[in-house]
Design an enzyme around this catalytic site. Structure first.
Site, short mmCIF file in Angstrom:
data_model
loop_
_atom_site.label_atom_id
_atom_site.label_comp_id
_atom_site.label_asym_id
_atom_site.label_seq_id
_atom_site.Cartn_x
_atom_site.Cartn_y
_atom_site.Cartn_z
CB CYS A 78 -0.89 -0.03 1.24
SG CYS A 78 -1.90 1.44 1.39
CB CYS A 223 -5.18 3.62 -4.87
SG CYS A 223 -4.26 2.08 -4.87
#
Ligand SMILES: N[C@@H](CCC[C@H](N)C(=O)O)C(=O)O
Length: 319
Positions: A78, A223
């Site tokens: 991430c 993201c």
């Protein structure tokens, strides 16, 4: 124990520092994934966050990061989370640069004090960006919608999985994101493990806008690995390697600089915020069943206000 909520371009996470409560965690949760799964689902539901990150000791780096999505599935990586995780550990150790071990790779995180007049930045080096072009699965996803949309997907990995489509101008709305992203992460999907679905729009030569439907979460404000995959495809197609590209999204803006290091293999530097939003205290054993109404929330007011100023500034840049 004290827990923190942080956000990187609006992608938000609860940080659980297991190093602070090692014995209790071992005794209660035996460090197993099932317990983390339940904690992530509960905390994301009560706070509306996108994920939960666990800070662990590492034998090969300054700390180890494990991240769980809002639906309880574990993510392999991430980008926005790594900046938040990195800042938490940098602050904790009083350092300017660290190495973080993740599920599949190691990454560096460092402070960038002059990122923006309103905020300090944090730079991560993503050293395992890989491009696979059109795969059987990305073609199947495209085909599913080809009568309605002209999206052309390519497949990328940065430990986690992405498809990227780039189009001129029109930014896809929520309906489109939900339709395509929802299918790509359903049991009918050609991607067995699901996939992050990214739509990248070119604003001008060095400015992109990216929207993502995240695997395990849904539509998010941004993201990090999705933006990196998008910039990588753009830089390769337009030959804009080793140039800083600004990527705007629903949660703010980051800067990304991609270098080709071998065929279809890239290194990407990625700088953006990592801001505290609030902290709360709770008993470790209650994490999986806590209710928000039971908690006393301590807001990080100064950082929240500074981020608001930064957001207003980013909106002016793309008007
Ligand atoms: N928010 C992310 C990616 C989080 C993981 C993703 N949902 C997955 O399961 O792959 C980012 O900033 O990169």
């Amino acid at each position: 124990m004290k827990f923190y909520k942080m956000q990187g371009t609006g992608n938000d996470f609860i940080i659980i520092d297991e190093r602070r409560a090692v014995e209790k965690f071992e005794e209660l949760y035996e460090h197993n994934s099932e317990a983390r799964h339940q904690i992530a689902q509960n905390l994301c539901e009560i706070f509306g966050t996108d994920g939960v990150m666990f800070v662990l000791e590492s034998k090969i780096a300054d700390a180890k990061m494990r991240i769980f999505n809002a639906d309880g599935t574990e993510a392999m990586m991430c980008g926005n989370g790594l900046r938040c995780f990195g800042r938490y550990v940098l602050d904790d150790l009083g350092l300017d640069e660290i190495k973080v071990e993740t599920a599949k790779a190691e990454y560096s995180v460092k402070r960038v004090p002059d990122f923006n007049p309103y905020l300090e930045g944090f730079e991560i080096l993503l050293n395992n960006v890989k491009a696979f072009g059109k795969t059987e699965q990305s073609k199947a996803l495209e085909k599913q919608f080809d009568l309605k949309y002209a999206y052309d997907f390519e497949f990328f990995t940065i430990s986690n999985l992405h498809v990227v489509s780039i189009q001129e101008k029109a930014i896809p709305n929520d309906t489109t994101l939900l339709e395509i992203g929802g299918y790509a992460n359903s049991s009918d999907s050609p991607f067995e493990l699901g996939v992050n679905v990214n739509f990248c729009t070119v604003l001008d030569e060095d400015k992109l806008y990216v929207r993502t439907f995240e695997r395990g979460v849904g539509i998010t404000k941004s993201c990090g690995t999705g933006m990196t995959s998008s910039v990588t495809r753009y830089a390769r197609d337009q030959n804009r390697f080793q140039k800083w590209i600004e990527v705007f999204n629903d949660g703010g803006m980051i800067r990304c600089n991609v270098e080709e290091v071998a065929p279809d293999t890239y290194h990407a530097k990625f700088v953006g915020n990592a801001s505290y939003e609030f902290a709360f205290e709770a008993e470790v054993e209650r994490l999986g069943t806590l209710k928000r109404s039971e908690l006393k929330i301590e807001d990080a007011t100064h950082e929240v206000n500074q981020y608001q100023l930064f957001l207003e500034w980013t909106k002016k840049q793309i008007r």
